[in-house]
Design a protein around this motif. Structure first.
Motif, short mmCIF file in Angstrom:
data_model
loop_
_atom_site.label_atom_id
_atom_site.label_comp_id
_atom_site.label_asym_id
_atom_site.label_seq_id
_atom_site.Cartn_x
_atom_site.Cartn_y
_atom_site.Cartn_z
N ILE A 117 59.78 60.37 31.58
CA ILE A 117 58.60 59.90 32.29
C ILE A 117 57.91 61.13 32.87
CG2 ILE A 117 57.73 58.61 34.28
CD1 ILE A 117 59.95 56.59 33.86
N ALA A 118 56.66 61.35 32.49
CA ALA A 118 55.92 62.54 32.92
C ALA A 118 54.70 62.11 33.72
CB ALA A 118 55.51 63.37 31.70
N ILE A 119 54.56 62.67 34.91
CA ILE A 119 53.47 62.29 35.81
C ILE A 119 52.33 63.30 35.73
CG2 ILE A 119 54.41 63.51 37.82
CD1 ILE A 119 53.48 61.09 39.52
N ARG A 120 51.13 62.79 35.83
CA ARG A 120 49.94 63.63 35.79
C ARG A 120 49.87 64.52 37.03
NH1 ARG A 120 43.65 61.49 35.04
NH2 ARG A 120 42.80 63.47 34.24
N ASP A 121 49.41 65.73 36.85
CA ASP A 121 49.30 66.67 37.96
C ASP A 121 48.21 66.23 38.92
OD1 ASP A 121 49.88 68.87 39.50
OD2 ASP A 121 48.87 70.32 38.20
N ASN A 122 48.41 66.56 40.20
CA ASN A 122 47.37 66.30 41.19
C ASN A 122 46.30 67.39 41.13
OD1 ASN A 122 49.96 67.58 42.70
ND2 ASN A 122 48.09 68.54 43.48
N PRO A 123 45.10 67.11 41.63
CA PRO A 123 44.07 68.15 41.67
C PRO A 123 44.51 69.35 42.52
CG PRO A 123 43.10 65.99 42.01
CD PRO A 123 44.59 65.80 42.05
N ARG A 124 44.04 70.52 42.11
CA ARG A 124 44.29 71.76 42.85
C ARG A 124 42.94 72.32 43.29
NH1 ARG A 124 49.47 74.58 39.99
NH2 ARG A 124 50.24 72.78 38.82
N PHE A 125 42.95 73.15 44.33
CA PHE A 125 41.70 73.64 44.91
C PHE A 125 41.70 75.16 45.01
CE2 PHE A 125 42.81 69.47 46.57
CZ PHE A 125 41.71 68.73 46.20
N SER A 126 40.52 75.69 45.19
CA SER A 126 40.38 77.14 45.34
C SER A 126 40.50 77.56 46.80
CB SER A 126 39.01 77.59 44.80
OG SER A 126 37.96 76.92 45.49
N PHE A 127 40.75 76.60 47.69
CA PHE A 127 40.89 76.88 49.11
C PHE A 127 42.07 76.09 49.65
CE2 PHE A 127 38.18 73.23 48.58
CZ PHE A 127 38.61 72.33 49.53
N ASN A 128 42.60 76.54 50.79
CA ASN A 128 43.71 75.85 51.43
C ASN A 128 43.18 74.66 52.21
OD1 ASN A 128 45.76 75.12 53.44
ND2 ASN A 128 46.81 76.99 52.82
N MET A 129 43.60 73.46 51.83
CA MET A 129 43.08 72.26 52.45
C MET A 129 43.42 72.20 53.94
SD MET A 129 41.25 69.55 51.69
CE MET A 129 41.42 69.04 49.97
N MET A 130 44.63 72.63 54.31
CA MET A 130 45.02 72.62 55.72
C MET A 130 44.18 73.60 56.54
SD MET A 130 47.19 70.53 56.96
CE MET A 130 48.39 69.30 56.46
N THR A 131 43.91 74.76 55.95
CA THR A 131 43.07 75.73 56.65
C THR A 131 41.67 75.17 56.86
OG1 THR A 131 44.32 77.58 55.68
CG2 THR A 131 42.14 78.07 56.57
N CYS A 132 41.14 74.50 55.84
CA CYS A 132 39.81 73.89 55.96
C CYS A 132 39.80 72.84 57.07
CB CYS A 132 39.42 73.25 54.62
SG CYS A 132 37.76 72.54 54.62
N ILE A 133 40.88 72.07 57.17
CA ILE A 133 40.97 71.04 58.21
C ILE A 133 40.97 71.66 59.60
CG2 ILE A 133 42.51 69.32 59.22
CD1 ILE A 133 43.38 68.66 56.32
N THR A 134 41.77 72.71 59.77
CA THR A 134 41.84 73.34 61.10
C THR A 134 40.56 74.08 61.44
OG1 THR A 134 42.95 75.27 60.12
CG2 THR A 134 44.35 73.54 61.04
N ASP A 135 39.84 74.55 60.42
CA ASP A 135 38.56 75.23 60.66
C ASP A 135 37.43 74.25 60.95
OD1 ASP A 135 39.74 77.68 60.31
OD2 ASP A 135 39.05 77.94 58.24
#
Length: 663
Positions: free
Chosen positions: A561-579
């Motif tokens: 059973i192979a699961i599809r990869d999640n989206p990846r980003f060019s920025f850190n999502m946690m850093t964006c949240i704290t900013d």
């Protein structure tokens, strides 16, 4: 007879200025730290040689107490100042790692922490720590414990063999120099990032300083040669950082360059010439800077790192750099003048080892109590945030049919930002016995296990990288509900498939061992990743050779059973949240920009042996938007990994879709 050598103190000042300016303006390593290491061993050797040849006891315990009584007060001031600045200027996502490193810095094992992080796929090495520079002080502290023991061994051998102390030391430290340098060259060529922080690969630098101190009385230079040697040494030291990528090539034989330069300067000594390099190095302002060089080294790095992080910059301009240097010099002077020097020069503290030991104990306690207290407060806060998670933080449950919102307050999202280190998936038991794969250290180190109660209803083998790992949480919860047995074989950065040229040799070896373990244990199904997404666009590729290994496993009646990869980003999502705490939705990205409308096929032809495809994209990016928060739960841990808190909340749908494929 005075033992003070002003040119050596000026050399220390020059070395620290090299370190500071290269860090601030060139984002490179200068080799100045290596000069520091050599000088520290040189001066320590002179002290022990004087004791040995004067017939005085070494008094190791008193020596160590006196030494750390001098070193620790400045360390304490910088650690407490850095921790305070961290709480004020850095996001909470970074607090845990910095507090952990405070322990490593205080107790002189920071270099080993950074060495482990250099080979740990899951360690975030993209952001510098404000305490990272303690790696060199940690190595120095370890040598400050080891060297006196070696001097004691040399003294005992000299007495037993009736041989001069210098001769025994020369043989002992000469052998250590050769062995450590050979090891350093080897490890630098095979694993440079680890070697950079490895004490064993740095011992030869200290040994060279010791050998220089032992040989110094026999070194004779004419005034002209001494002048030439001094200036050649300075030029060699100053040029190495410009001409070489020191961080990428040290500490192998290339590190001989600045060290031989420093040795030439020390060997030249006081030339008595108006044009000698020692005249520059003995200049009073430079000697005065040498007096505060230790504190200057301690202060400059946290100021630089916190400044860059707070301002959201990657480089420092000319004016900003001058401000950082000025502030570092001011704090270094104040620390030396009002903390280090009073404790170092107070005779009452040296009359009894117990008084010196009390100073050391107070220093250790000040930081230990502060760090432990902050960590406890953070644990309590994290527990308080998680206490009402069932009602206040539904996560992916909020997307499921029949969901009723029972939240009553404006509770913050989970996980707590100071508790992100616990967001990597792991099964509850370490593998042992028949559950431990054979023939590959990587597979054994990355093996964890969940046992069933008696005979398992099903057995699941998870194989893959960190993107397979992030689904361990719902898999373990599903296993508990259905009495499944689960084994996980994980290796960071290594997708699972048959041998492929696109993978490293280590990854291919890991996959071969994992497949062999599957054949040996005959699980009902192997769970792994199906695709790999991109950080820059919506291009998505099938995992190489997954179809080939799936066909091999199918012959042994093992499904995949192979699961599809999640989206990846060019920025850190946690850093964006704290900013952007007041507008976290601005961090969201439309799904169509990150994944193709249809996943790439896993096999050229549909067949019973092909991997069974699983897709939870609708729960990760609901309604076509990859949002940082869903159901009051943070979805992403960084720029490409999901939090296990969120993946756990997908349990009902994960289990339903997994069971449909399993059956």
């Amino acid at each position: 007879m005075t033992t003070f050598r002003p040119e050596v103190q000026g050399l220390r000042a020059l070395a620290v200025l090299m370190v500071v300016t290269y860090h601030i303006w060139f984002d490179r390593v200068s080799g100045g730290v290596d000069v520091f290491l050599l000088i520290s061993a040189f001066l320590m050797t002179l002290s022990f040689v004087r004791k040995a040849e004067g017939g005085r006891p070494f008094g190791l315990l008193g020596h160590w107490i006196h030494l750390f009584k001098r070193l620790l007060p400045a360390v304490v001031v910088v650690l407490l100042g850095t921790i305070a600045a961290t709480l004020v200027f850095l996001p909470k996502t970074r607090w845990t790692a910095i507090l952990d490193q405070a322990w490593a810095s205080l107790f002189y094992f920071q270099n080993w922490v950074l060495a482990a992080a250099s080979v740990d796929y899951y360690a975030d090495t993209s952001v510098a720590s404000p305490l990272q520079h303690f790696w060199s002080l940690s190595i120095q502290g370890q040598v400050f414990v080891l060297w006196p023991i070696l001097f004691t061994v040399a003294a005992l051998l000299a007495r037993a063999l009736q041989t001069p102390f210098r001769t025994i030391c020369a043989a002992l430290f000469g052998a250590l120099f050769a062995l450590s340098l050979a090891f350093s060259v080897y490890e630098t060529s095979t694993n440079q990032t680890y070697a950079y922080f490895d004490t064993r690969a740095r011992l030869w630098e200290f040994a060279l300083g010791t050998l220089l101190a032992l040989a110094l009385p026999r070194l004779r230079m004419t005034k002209a040669i001494a002048v030439i040697a001094g200036w050649l040494g300075i030029l060699a030291m100053l040029s190495v950082g410009y001409l070489l990528n020191v961080e990428g090539q040290f500490p192998g034989f290339v590190a001989l360059w600045p060290l031989i330069g420093a040795a030439l300067v020390i060997s030249a000594g006081q030339t008595g010439s108006r044009v000698g390099a020692d005249r520059l190095l003995s200049w009073k302002p430079l000697v005065a800077m040498g007096d505060i060089s230790y504190a200057l080294y301690l202060w400059h790095w946290p100021i630089l790192v916190i400044y860059l992080a707070y301002r959201g910059r990657e480089v420092v301009g000319p004016l900003g750099g001058l401000v950082i240097i000025a502030l570092s010099l001011l704090l270094a002077y104040l620390t030396t003048r009002f903390v280090e020097r009073p404790l170092r020069s107070r005779p009452a503290l040296d009359r009894s080892p117990l008084r010196g030991l009390l100073v050391v104990a107070v220093c250790l306690s000040l930081v230990s109590v502060s760090v432990a207290g902050l960590q406890q407060v953070m644990r309590v806060q994290a527990q308080a945030v998680a206490a009402n998670a069932d009602t206040e933080n539904p996560g992916a449950y909020s997307l499921m049919e029949g969901f009723v919102d029972r939240s009553t307050t404006d509770a913050p999202p989970i996980p707590d930002l100071g508790d992100l280190a616990g967001e990597w998936g792991v099964l509850s038991e370490k593998c042992e016995g028949e559950n431990l794969p054979s023939g590959n250290d990587l597979a054994q180190r990355g093996c964890s296990f969940v046992s069933a109660d008696g005979e398992p209803a099903k057995t699941i083998l998870v194989i893959g990288d960190s993107h397979a790992e992030q689904w361990l949480e719902p898999i373990e919860l599903m296993a508990e509900r259905n009495n499944y047995q689960v084994t996980a074989l994980l290796h960071g950065g290594c997708s699972y498939g048959a041998t492929s040229e696109t993978r490293s040799a280590g990854c291919n070896a890991f996959n071969e061992a994992a497949t062999a373990h599957a054949f040996a244990t005959k699980p009902d199904v192997v769970f792994t990743m199906a695709t790999t997404s991109s950080t820059v666009d919506n291009e998505e590729i099938a995992v190489p050779e997954l179809d080939a290994v799936s066909e091999s496993l199918a012959e042994a009646r093992i499904g995949v059973i192979a699961i599809r990869d999640n989206p990846r980003f060019s920025f850190n999502m946690m850093t964006c949240i704290t900013d952007n705490p007041d507008d976290v939705d601005s961090c969201g990205v439309p799904l169509e920009q990150k994944l193709a409308a249809t996943a790439p096929p896993l096999s050229s032809e549909p067949s019973d042996a092909a991997p069974r495809f699983m897709d939870l994209t609708d729960l990760i990016c609901p309604e076509g938007m990859c949002s940082p928060v869903v159901g009051n739960v943070y979805v992403y841990l960084d720029d490409n990994h999901l939090t296990t808190t969120y993946t756990a909340s997908t349990l009902p749908e994960f289990e339903r879709r997994f069971q449909a494929l399993l059956d």
